[in-house]
Motif scaffolding. Structure first.
Motif, PDB file in Angstrom:
ATOM      1  N   ASN A  78      44.709   6.781 -36.046  1.00 21.16           N
ATOM      2  CA  ASN A  78      44.951   5.552 -35.311  1.00 21.16           C
ATOM      3  C   ASN A  78      45.923   5.828 -34.166  1.00 21.16           C
ATOM      4  OD1 ASN A  78      43.457   3.613 -37.005  1.00 21.16           O
ATOM      5  ND2 ASN A  78      44.966   4.186 -38.566  1.00 21.16           N
ATOM      6  N   ALA A  79      45.958   4.928 -33.206  1.00 22.72           N
ATOM      7  CA  ALA A  79      46.896   5.058 -32.093  1.00 22.72           C
ATOM      8  C   ALA A  79      48.314   5.207 -32.625  1.00 22.72           C
ATOM      9  CB  ALA A  79      46.796   3.842 -31.184  1.00 22.72           C
ATOM     10  N   GLY A  80      49.058   6.140 -32.066  1.00 21.26           N
ATOM     11  CA  GLY A  80      50.423   6.390 -32.505  1.00 21.26           C
ATOM     12  C   GLY A  80      50.547   7.505 -33.513  1.00 21.26           C
ATOM     13  N   ASP A  81      49.412   7.932 -34.105  1.00 26.50           N
ATOM     14  CA  ASP A  81      49.433   9.087 -34.990  1.00 26.50           C
ATOM     15  C   ASP A  81      49.636  10.356 -34.158  1.00 26.50           C
ATOM     16  OD1 ASP A  81      49.013   7.535 -37.239  1.00 26.50           O
ATOM     17  OD2 ASP A  81      46.847   7.851 -37.284  1.00 26.50           O
ATOM     18  N   VAL A  82      49.795  11.472 -34.840  1.00 24.52           N
ATOM     19  CA  VAL A  82      50.027  12.762 -34.178  1.00 24.52           C
ATOM     20  C   VAL A  82      49.043  13.777 -34.729  1.00 24.52           C
ATOM     21  CG1 VAL A  82      51.683  14.655 -33.839  1.00 24.52           C
ATOM     22  CG2 VAL A  82      52.484  12.286 -33.828  1.00 24.52           C
ATOM     23  N   VAL A  83      48.515  14.646 -33.862  1.00 20.64           N
ATOM     24  CA  VAL A  83      47.688  15.753 -34.326  1.00 20.64           C
ATOM     25  C   VAL A  83      48.192  17.034 -33.691  1.00 20.64           C
ATOM     26  CG1 VAL A  83      45.909  15.395 -32.533  1.00 20.64           C
ATOM     27  CG2 VAL A  83      45.337  16.669 -34.614  1.00 20.64           C
ATOM     28  N   LEU A  84      48.416  18.039 -34.527  1.00 18.86           N
ATOM     29  CA  LEU A  84      48.854  19.360 -34.083  1.00 18.86           C
ATOM     30  C   LEU A  84      47.614  20.215 -33.882  1.00 18.86           C
ATOM     31  CD1 LEU A  84      51.681  19.847 -36.769  1.00 18.86           C
ATOM     32  CD2 LEU A  84      51.825  18.625 -34.594  1.00 18.86           C
TER      33      LEU A  84
ATOM     34  N   ALA B   2      58.154  10.557 -37.071  1.00 20.95           N
ATOM     35  CA  ALA B   2      58.121   9.125 -36.758  1.00 20.95           C
ATOM     36  C   ALA B   2      56.802   8.497 -37.193  1.00 20.95           C
ATOM     37  CB  ALA B   2      58.343   8.921 -35.259  1.00 20.95           C
ATOM     38  N   ALA B   3      55.708   9.219 -36.957  1.00 21.73           N
ATOM     39  CA  ALA B   3      54.397   8.701 -37.367  1.00 21.73           C
ATOM     40  C   ALA B   3      54.310   8.573 -38.882  1.00 21.73           C
ATOM     41  CB  ALA B   3      53.295   9.614 -36.838  1.00 21.73           C
ATOM     42  N   LEU B   4      54.760   9.588 -39.601  1.00 21.80           N
ATOM     43  CA  LEU B   4      54.704   9.563 -41.059  1.00 21.80           C
ATOM     44  C   LEU B   4      55.619   8.481 -41.626  1.00 21.80           C
ATOM     45  CD1 LEU B   4      54.722  13.417 -41.724  1.00 21.80           C
ATOM     46  CD2 LEU B   4      52.809  11.854 -42.126  1.00 21.80           C
ATOM     47  N   ALA B   5      56.781   8.287 -41.020  1.00 21.39           N
ATOM     48  CA  ALA B   5      57.740   7.302 -41.519  1.00 21.39           C
ATOM     49  C   ALA B   5      57.189   5.888 -41.448  1.00 21.39           C
ATOM     50  CB  ALA B   5      59.041   7.404 -40.731  1.00 21.39           C
ATOM     51  N   ARG B   6      56.347   5.635 -40.464  1.00 23.78           N
ATOM     52  CA  ARG B   6      55.784   4.280 -40.364  1.00 23.78           C
ATOM     53  C   ARG B   6      54.435   4.160 -41.076  1.00 23.78           C
ATOM     54  NH1 ARG B   6      55.872   5.902 -34.776  1.00 23.78           N
ATOM     55  NH2 ARG B   6      53.817   6.637 -34.115  1.00 23.78           N
ATOM     56  N   GLY B   7      54.099   5.167 -41.887  1.00 24.12           N
ATOM     57  CA  GLY B   7      52.872   5.120 -42.674  1.00 24.12           C
ATOM     58  C   GLY B   7      51.664   5.690 -41.974  1.00 24.12           C
TER      59      GLY B   7
END
Length: 297
Positions: free
Chosen positions: A128-134, A55-60
């Motif tokens: 940024n807010a809404g990004d994801v980190v593994l 989802a994060a990648l899809a929105r850039g």
């Protein structure tokens, strides 16, 4: 450190040094198989992390990776494959590895204890807010990874924590908890073995699911592959041929019209103009399935 499951004694550790080679190798392999089997119990959280990342990648936005030592190497290996396999721009998948590129040539333990290094790496990644980190740590206690996780949560970044010890600090601070309880290592505390093997398998599956959700995998084909060498150029042509139902020469001609981009080439080989192929893919969110179905109507 004895309280950590990853530091406990494995029943096959005693006398390992005196065993015949075949027996030692068998016990090491059995331990790897046992470790990787624990990934199945984490399917739910792995899927949750994949959905969040896609989802994060899809929105850039970004889906980053963070870790130190063996866990960091597993993160790095998965991260580096995303561009070539799925065509995901590296700027969207930053890797935060304790010690940076220098540590890849000479790994030292001290860098994983440096909070200032973690803070600098986090800032440089540009989350940024809404990004994801593994965030990966076998013990779930690695200071570098914990600092990254803490900074990420404060910045509104979703933290997916991967650890091999339940109830560990990393899992406690994570939004998504991926616990793969692999237990002791045959070589006491060497988490590059069972724990890292299980982590890499989990990341392999996570990144493939991300690719599927983004529309970059269709019928098991890498349809967003970046064909930058002879092997991949040949693979791209075979993919276009198989999915379009046209011959290999028609596939190559279609790829020549798209600059090597597989998805529009499939539609062009199947009969669409380049302009129509672009529009059809845009309407389907980049997914070939509905685009091909529309073409067949």
């Amino acid at each position: 450190m004895a309280e950590r499951a990853t530091e406990a004694r494995h029943p096959h550790s005693a006398g390992l040094h005196a065993q015949p080679a075949a027996m030692a190798l068998g016990q090491l392999l059995d331990a790897q198989i046992a470790a990787i089997s624990q990934v199945r119990g984490a399917f739910g959280s792995i899927a949750e992390a994949a959905e969040a990342g896609a989802a994060a990648l899809a929105r850039g936005g970004k889906m980053g990776y963070a870790g130190a030592g063996s866990s960091g190497l597993m993160a790095l290996a998965d991260c580096l494959e995303l561009a070539g396999t799925f065509g995901i721009p590296p700027v969207q998948t930053p890797i935060l590895f304790a010690g940076g590129t220098a540590a890849l040539l000479h790994m030292t333990g001290g860098v994983e204890d440096d909070p200032a290094l973690a803070e600098a790496d986090f800032v440089a990644a540009g989350f940024n807010a809404g990004d994801v980190v593994l965030c990966l740590s076998a013990s779930g206690t690695t200071p570098y990874t914990l600092v990254i996780a803490d900074l990420a949560r404060k910045a509104g970044v979703v933290v997916a924590g991967f650890a091999n010890v339940p109830d560990s600090p990393l899992l406690a601070v994570s939004d998504i908890r991926v616990c793969i309880e692999t237990g002791p290592e045959v070589v006491n505390g060497s988490t590059r073995m069972g724990a890292a093997t299980a982590q890499k398998a989990a990341l392999n599956m996570l990144s493939v699911l991300v690719g599927i959700r983004l529309g970059h995998v269709h019928d098991g084909y890498m349809v967003n592959v970046v064909a930058d060498n002879a092997k991949l150029t040949g693979r791209a042509a075979r993919i276009v041929s198989d999915l379009s139902g046209q011959g290999i020469e028609a596939a190559r001609a279609a790829l020549a019209r798209t600059g090597g981009a597989v998805k529009p080439a499939v539609l062009i080989a199947a009969g669409e103009t380049p302009e129509a192929a672009t529009a059809t893919l845009a309407a389907s969110g980049g997914h070939l399935g509905p685009a091909l179905a529309r073409l067949k109507r």
